[in-house]
Design a protein around this motif. Structure first.
Motif, PDB file in Angstrom:
ATOM      1  N   GLU A  17     -90.822 -52.382 -45.237  1.00  0.00           N
ATOM      2  CA  GLU A  17     -91.954 -53.086 -45.844  1.00  0.00           C
ATOM      3  C   GLU A  17     -91.605 -53.580 -47.246  1.00  0.00           C
ATOM      4  O   GLU A  17     -91.968 -54.701 -47.628  1.00  0.00           O
TER       5      GLU A  17
ATOM      6  N   GLU B 178    -101.078 -53.573 -41.150  1.00  0.00           N
ATOM      7  CA  GLU B 178    -102.014 -54.634 -41.515  1.00  0.00           C
ATOM      8  C   GLU B 178    -102.404 -54.561 -42.982  1.00  0.00           C
ATOM      9  O   GLU B 178    -102.467 -55.592 -43.671  1.00  0.00           O
ATOM     10  N   SER B 179    -102.647 -53.366 -43.490  1.00  0.00           N
ATOM     11  CA  SER B 179    -103.052 -53.247 -44.893  1.00  0.00           C
ATOM     12  C   SER B 179    -101.929 -53.671 -45.817  1.00  0.00           C
ATOM     13  O   SER B 179    -102.161 -54.356 -46.827  1.00  0.00           O
ATOM     14  N   PHE B 180    -100.688 -53.281 -45.485  1.00  0.00           N
ATOM     15  CA  PHE B 180     -99.545 -53.720 -46.288  1.00  0.00           C
ATOM     16  C   PHE B 180     -99.417 -55.229 -46.267  1.00  0.00           C
ATOM     17  O   PHE B 180     -99.239 -55.871 -47.309  1.00  0.00           O
ATOM     18  N   TYR B 181     -99.513 -55.814 -45.067  1.00  0.00           N
ATOM     19  CA  TYR B 181     -99.317 -57.256 -44.943  1.00  0.00           C
ATOM     20  C   TYR B 181    -100.376 -58.018 -45.743  1.00  0.00           C
ATOM     21  O   TYR B 181    -100.067 -58.956 -46.476  1.00  0.00           O
ATOM     22  N   ASN B 182    -101.618 -57.605 -45.608  1.00  0.00           N
ATOM     23  CA  ASN B 182    -102.690 -58.302 -46.324  1.00  0.00           C
ATOM     24  C   ASN B 182    -102.564 -58.130 -47.830  1.00  0.00           C
ATOM     25  O   ASN B 182    -102.814 -59.070 -48.596  1.00  0.00           O
ATOM     26  N   ARG B 183    -102.170 -56.942 -48.257  1.00  0.00           N
ATOM     27  CA  ARG B 183    -101.991 -56.700 -49.685  1.00  0.00           C
ATOM     28  C   ARG B 183    -100.836 -57.543 -50.236  1.00  0.00           C
ATOM     29  O   ARG B 183    -100.952 -58.137 -51.316  1.00  0.00           O
TER      30      ARG B 183
END
Length: 310
Positions: A185, A237-242
């Motif tokens: 990530e 998903e949270s990593f990607y959106n952040r």
């Protein structure tokens, strides 16, 4: 626990200095020129989290190493990895663990080939720092921490002992049960930022001002994330959106260190950060159109620097 810090630059020097100041048993493997400066002026850290000047840090060269270390912390640039491996090799005993804090993944393969899979941990760090004109380490913000773990996953007694030794020294420490996911990530974020800002020679905010700027950055992020997914490390998903939010923030002055290195005419980690990602993507049939363009730009820069310096 006996710890060897390879180098005393902005990353290794920062974490090593904090560990030394906290009473840990730390040695520094340092090149002769850097060692001479540190003996003259001390190992100095200038930081919002507290300044340090260490006059008694143990500074060694490779001829003084013996294989009695429990942990070797490696934080060199990727283009110095081969020479760093040769320098630290005499410190490696049968039970020595290596904690590399490089970006990307290629260094794990190289270290494993030399020292064996069992010796090599996964790791990453967050610390913004540089060396000033007098050789002091300048910490640029309030963030400092490292995350590490066994590459096979889970929590082992070895990893817990290392976590205990590193904790309480003035920086955050996290023992991860899935360190490779965390490393992938971070690689996604870094490769996107480095490729976009280096290719456009501009900050995130400036890129977003141009026509198609946001689509360009989002496309670069999608290519990087797609490669990770094909390799079995689909970003959360949270990593990607952040990450997408950070990279599409209008007015942002955010750039990558690779972009700054290009501006200063320094060496860059083109192959390790971008080239290796493309190679892994090509092996899985991933789309790498934007990454290929960024990589061409970086390799062109390297060719130009090699020509003008010859």
């Amino acid at each position: 626990m006996k710890i060897l810090i390879v180098g005393a630059g902005a990353v290794g020097g920062y974490f090593g200095a904090r560990l030394h100041a906290a009473g840990r048993d730390v040695d520094f493997l340092v090149r002769p020129q850097r060692a001479a400066l540190l003996r003259e002026r001390g190992l100095r850290v200038k930081s919002p989290m507290g300044d340090l000047t260490l006059r008694d840090a143990r500074l060694l060269d490779t001829t003084e190493l013996v294989p009695h270390y429990d942990l070797v912390v490696l934080s060199c640039k990727a283009y110095d990895l081969e020479s760093a491996i040769e320098s630290l090799a005499p410190a490696m005993g049968a039970q020595t663990a290596i904690l590399p804090l490089l970006n990307g993944m290629q260094h794990l393969d190289i270290l494993e080939q030399r020292f064996g899979a069992a010796a090599v941990l996964g790791g990453q760090c967050v610390v913004a720092g540089t060396l000033d004109a007098d050789g002091a380490i300048v910490h640029l913000n309030n963030a400092a921490g490292l995350t590490f773990g066994e590459r096979g996953g889970g929590i082992t007694a070895r990893a817990q002992a290392i976590c205990d030794a590193l904790s309480g020294a003035g920086f955050d420490v996290k023992l991860s049960e899935n360190i490779l996911q965390s490393m992938w990530e971070k690689w996604i974020m870094l490769a996107t930022l480095a490729s976009a800002t280096s290719l456009m020679r501009a900050s995130v905010g400036d890129i977003l001002q141009g026509p198609g700027g946001q689509a360009f950055i989002e496309g670069m992020l999608a290519e990087c994330a797609g490669i990770a997914g094909l390799q079995g490390y689909q970003p959360g998903e949270s990593f990607y959106n952040r990450t997408r939010g950070m990279l599409t923030e209008h007015g942002s002055s955010l750039t990558a260190s690779m972009f700054r290195d290009i501006g200063n005419g320094n060496r860059i980690e083109a192959d390790h950060i971008v080239g290796d990602l493309i190679r892994r993507g090509d092996a899985k049939g991933a789309k790498t159109t934007l990454l290929q363009l960024a990589y061409l730009h970086l390799k062109t820069y390297e060719a130009h620097q090699a020509r003008v310096s010859s």
